[in-house]
Design an enzyme around this catalytic site. Structure first.
Site, mmCIF file in Angstrom:
data_model
loop_
_atom_site.group_PDB
_atom_site.id
_atom_site.type_symbol
_atom_site.label_atom_id
_atom_site.label_comp_id
_atom_site.label_asym_id
_atom_site.label_seq_id
_atom_site.Cartn_x
_atom_site.Cartn_y
_atom_site.Cartn_z
ATOM 1 N N GLN A 1 33.702 -7.016 39.731
ATOM 2 C CA GLN A 1 34.369 -6.508 38.453
ATOM 3 C C GLN A 1 33.290 -5.733 37.689
ATOM 4 O OE1 GLN A 1 36.550 -7.535 34.393
ATOM 5 N NE2 GLN A 1 36.662 -9.258 35.846
ATOM 6 N N GLU B 1 31.854 -14.180 35.620
ATOM 7 C CA GLU B 1 32.257 -13.872 34.248
ATOM 8 C C GLU B 1 31.974 -15.204 33.407
ATOM 9 O OE1 GLU B 1 33.758 -11.331 32.678
ATOM 10 O OE2 GLU B 1 33.706 -12.896 30.970
ATOM 11 N N ASP C 1 32.030 -9.572 32.463
ATOM 12 C CA ASP C 1 31.940 -8.530 33.568
ATOM 13 C C ASP C 1 32.057 -7.096 32.786
ATOM 14 O OD1 ASP C 1 31.592 -10.179 35.540
ATOM 15 O OD2 ASP C 1 33.567 -10.920 36.001
ATOM 16 N N GLY D 1 33.971 -12.385 9.921
ATOM 17 C CA GLY D 1 33.430 -11.528 9.075
ATOM 18 C C GLY D 1 33.484 -11.927 7.815
ATOM 19 N N GLY D 2 33.185 -11.167 6.811
ATOM 20 C CA GLY D 2 33.301 -11.705 5.304
ATOM 21 C C GLY D 2 34.464 -12.048 4.806
HETATM 22 N N1 CAO Z 1 26.485 -3.790 54.752
HETATM 23 C C1 CAO Z 1 25.909 -4.959 55.172
HETATM 24 N N2 CAO Z 1 26.095 -6.030 54.300
HETATM 25 C C2 CAO Z 1 26.187 -6.015 53.016
HETATM 26 C C3 CAO Z 1 26.952 -4.824 52.588
HETATM 27 C C4 CAO Z 1 27.243 -3.760 53.345
HETATM 28 N N3 CAO Z 1 27.887 -2.578 53.013
HETATM 29 N N4 CAO Z 1 27.046 -5.038 51.172
HETATM 30 C C5 CAO Z 1 26.880 -6.194 50.796
HETATM 31 N N5 CAO Z 1 26.044 -6.552 51.938
HETATM 32 C C6 CAO Z 1 25.640 -8.115 52.092
HETATM 33 C C7 CAO Z 1 24.315 -8.277 51.145
HETATM 34 O O1 CAO Z 1 23.411 -7.513 51.939
HETATM 35 C C8 CAO Z 1 24.231 -9.747 51.198
HETATM 36 O O2 CAO Z 1 23.403 -10.125 52.103
HETATM 37 P P1 CAO Z 1 22.216 -11.502 52.156
HETATM 38 O O3 CAO Z 1 22.729 -12.366 51.282
HETATM 39 O O4 CAO Z 1 22.021 -11.469 53.581
HETATM 40 O O5 CAO Z 1 21.022 -10.381 51.747
HETATM 41 C C9 CAO Z 1 25.478 -10.164 51.210
HETATM 42 O O6 CAO Z 1 26.545 -8.829 51.483
HETATM 43 C C10 CAO Z 1 26.130 -10.727 50.004
HETATM 44 O O7 CAO Z 1 25.607 -10.371 48.832
HETATM 45 P P2 CAO Z 1 25.893 -11.115 47.220
HETATM 46 O O8 CAO Z 1 25.078 -11.905 47.198
HETATM 47 O O9 CAO Z 1 25.933 -10.085 46.068
HETATM 48 O O10 CAO Z 1 27.513 -11.389 47.327
HETATM 49 P P3 CAO Z 1 28.097 -12.725 46.951
HETATM 50 O O11 CAO Z 1 29.519 -12.665 47.430
HETATM 51 O O12 CAO Z 1 27.410 -14.187 47.593
HETATM 52 O O13 CAO Z 1 27.981 -13.046 45.452
HETATM 53 C C11 CAO Z 1 28.136 -12.327 43.225
HETATM 54 C C12 CAO Z 1 28.601 -12.399 44.612
HETATM 55 C C13 CAO Z 1 28.920 -11.535 42.225
HETATM 56 C C14 CAO Z 1 27.885 -13.754 42.452
HETATM 57 C C15 CAO Z 1 26.819 -11.959 43.250
HETATM 58 O O14 CAO Z 1 26.872 -10.399 43.689
HETATM 59 C C16 CAO Z 1 25.957 -11.703 41.865
HETATM 60 O O15 CAO Z 1 25.486 -12.755 41.262
HETATM 61 N N6 CAO Z 1 25.844 -10.407 41.124
HETATM 62 C C17 CAO Z 1 25.201 -10.050 40.010
HETATM 63 C C18 CAO Z 1 25.975 -10.548 38.838
HETATM 64 C C19 CAO Z 1 27.350 -9.937 38.780
HETATM 65 O O16 CAO Z 1 27.530 -8.701 38.821
HETATM 66 N N7 CAO Z 1 28.247 -11.036 38.641
HETATM 67 C C20 CAO Z 1 29.600 -10.382 38.295
HETATM 68 C C21 CAO Z 1 30.496 -10.389 39.510
HETATM 69 S S1 CAO Z 1 32.120 -10.060 38.865
HETATM 70 O O17 CAO Z 1 32.860 -11.367 38.289
#
Ligand code: CAO
Length: 426
Positions: A17, A139, A168, A247-248
């Site tokens: 998001q 979030e 988000d 607020g106030g």
């Molecule tokens: N091709 C190949 N690999 C891909 C890819 C693509 N097009 N797009 C993503 N990947 C892979 C990444 O390389 C990563 O692999 P490694 O861990 O092996 O390096 C893997 O996908 C996972 O990526 P991620 O850590 O971002 O995803 P997740 O689902 O484990 O975590 C989230 C999700 C949201 C917790 C994390 O991305 C995060 O903390 N983001 C920053 C904060 C944020 O934006 N949070 C809000 C999200 S909305 O609620």
């Protein structure tokens, strides 16, 4: 009429998001947003909270309008080469991967800056540098760590998260501002820069009035909080204040006619000081205009529970809309509690494009929130979200200028398609 960000090309490496909110806004202002998604999988929200079988979920469609989608395995050697070409072609890269993901892919800030020194690289992370910088964040974690949850809810209840996605979507909004600011600076410097927004910081920014109150606590009780009038002592941290105004001008949510059966038959009522006299007349307490216990804002502070209970006796005699009509005549600030159903049916929001109906080839018509930011010379037309990889071919050919043979080779490498399942043998 042209659009404000026409000519700006965004490499949208976002998911879920926070990041998609940001790039959708940029797309609404006319940027060409190219969403890079993992072959066969795509943004995880395509399949989350699905309501129509085999159609992208609303979670995805409502955050990815006006974008193009290319599928690319960026862990594949050829996929990395295509990503490099995208970096050379785009003005901005936006990502919200977990900490370190982009670096592990081989695309550190230094590498991207070397490839394309004009590129703006924008990231959302859960936390900024410090003890939690390596944590993944969603979030509600941001709401809890950014000061919102500890100050939301009632004093005698647990901390609460809010329905508004301030962690988000709020951080996506902050990031969008950072990006256009960096692009503006680039017009003078000619070079890109890093833009980072931590979700904790974004939430804290939105909760800044509570940090204000934290410091006021050192100088005495927070007299506009209900607990002051109730004689409940304050601790050393800002308490939860229920529906007290931040607020106030004291305010509360009050019941209206029908509240016994309708969970949204309520109105927010603000006792703004300049309209105190009409408030007294309307609720039938004209003597409060001159009674020293009620006549001044300071005198009213310890009596807010009694005052709002009296006003509620008045609001309960009519619907929230009838109350609003009467109060508006006297410029008394108030607002009915509108349900999502009421908002979805609100014709004035439809007329301004804040709520739009979008047609999707797989799911049919659905409602979405359109662009809430209105620019008089940059109109927004909301275009349905892309299907997974819908624009892979046109991006490879038209944007990245690969020849037909090169495109065939890219496809052959498995960079744009999920690996084929091996046929069963024997
Ligand atoms: N091709 C190949 N690999 C891909 C890819 C693509 N097009 N797009 C993503 N990947 C892979 C990444 O390389 C990563 O692999 P490694 O861990 O092996 O390096 C893997 O996908 C996972 O990526 P991620 O850590 O971002 O995803 P997740 O689902 O484990 O975590 C989230 C999700 C949201 C917790 C994390 O991305 C995060 O903390 N983001 C920053 C904060 C944020 O934006 N949070 C809000 C999200 S909305 O609620």
């Amino acid at each position: 009429m042209t659009q404000a960000l026409k000519g700006v090309r965004i490499l949208d490496f976002t998911h879920v998001q926070s990041g998609p909110t940001c790039t959708q806004l940029l797309a609404w202002f006319g940027a060409d947003v190219i969403k890079v998604e993992r072959p066969g999988v795509g943004d995880i929200t395509r399949g989350q909270l699905m309501d129509v079988p085999n159609a992208d979920a609303l979670y995805f469609t409502m955050l990815n309008h006006n974008k193009r989608s290319i599928t690319l395995d960026t862990k594949n050697k050829t996929g990395k080469e295509v990503l490099e070409r995208l970096i050379l072609t785009c003005d901005v890269l936006v990502e919200n991967f977990g900490p370190g993901v982009l670096d592990r892919m081989g695309f550190t800030w230094e590498r991207i800056h070397e490839l394309n020194p004009t590129m703006v690289v924008a990231s959302v992370k859960g936390f900024g540098p410090g003890p939690y910088e390596d944590c993944k964040v969603y979030e509600n974690v941001a709401q809890c760590t950014g000061g919102s949850a500890s100050t939301t809810g009632f004093r005698d209840g647990p901390p609460l998260v809010t329905g508004a996605q301030i962690g988000d979507s709020g951080t996506g909004l902050h990031l969008a501002l950072g990006i256009v600011t960096a692009l503006f600076q680039r017009t003078k410097t000619g070079v890109g820069q890093k833009v980072t927004c931590a979700m904790q910081d974004g939430v804290l920014n939105l909760a800044r009035v509570k940090l204000r109150d934290q410091q006021r606590l050192a100088h005495g009780p927070l007299t506009e909080y209900s607990q002051y009038g109730e004689g409940v002592p304050f601790g050393d941290a800002v308490p939860r204040a229920g529906n007290d105004s931040g607020g106030g001008q004291p305010g509360r949510i009050l019941k209206c006619k029908g509240a016994d059966t309708d969970p949204n038959a309520y109105i927010y009522f603000i006792t703004q000081a300049p309209v105190w006299e009409p408030i007294c007349d309307i609720i039938g307490e004209p003597h409060w205009k001159t009674d020293p216990n009620y006549a001044s804002p300071k005198a009213r502070l310890p009596r807010l529970n009694e005052i709002f209970a009296r006003i509620e006796r008045w609001t309960m005699t009519m619907t929230k809309f009838e109350a609003m009509e009467i109060l508006n005549k006297y410029d008394i600030p108030c607002g009915p509690i509108l349900s999502m159903k009421e908002l979805a049916e609100d014709q004035s929001l439809r007329a301004t494009g804040t709520i739009v109906e979008v047609d999707h080839p797989k799911r049919g018509k659905y409602l979405s929130v359109g662009n809430p930011i209105k620019l008089s010379a940059s109109p927004t037309e909301v275009v349905r979200s892309p299907l997974l990889g819908e624009h892979t071919d046109e991006i490879l050919a038209d944007v990245l200028k690969y020849s037909a043979d090169e495109i065939a080779a890219i496809k052959q490498s498995g960079a744009t398609e999920p690996p084929k399942k091996k046929a069963a043998t024997g």
